[in-house]
Write a protein that holds these residues in place. Sequence first.
Motif: not given
Length: 98
Positions: A89-94, A96-97, A19-20, A86
Motif C-alpha cells: 500500500e505504501n509503495s503504491e502511494k509513493t 502515485i505522489k 486504495s483505488d 501495508q
Amino acid sequence: MEVPGSGTPPDSSSGLVPSDIWTPQKEDLSNQIKEQKVVVDELSNLKKNRKVYKQQQNSNIFFLADRTEMLSESKNTLDELKKEYQEMENSEKTKIKK
C-alpha cells in the motif's frame, strides 16, 4: 456482488482495501490474509484437549502438532502478511505522489 477475479476489490469491510489501485498481487495477498484470520480464529477457539495436525509441505501427509505452537505460528504468519500488504500500500502511494 463482485465476480471473483474481476480485478475489483472484494468487500472492503476488512479495512484492507483503502486504495483505488487493485492488482492481482494485492488481491492474492488480501485473500491470504483472510484465510490466515480464519486459521487463527479456528485455532484460538479449539478446546484444550483437541488434536491439531499440520500438513507436510507439498505432500498429503499430516503430522500431529502442538495447538499453542500452531496458533503462535499462524499469528506470526498473519502479522507478516499484514506487514507485506501495508508495504505494498505504501509503495503504491509513493508511486502515485511522484
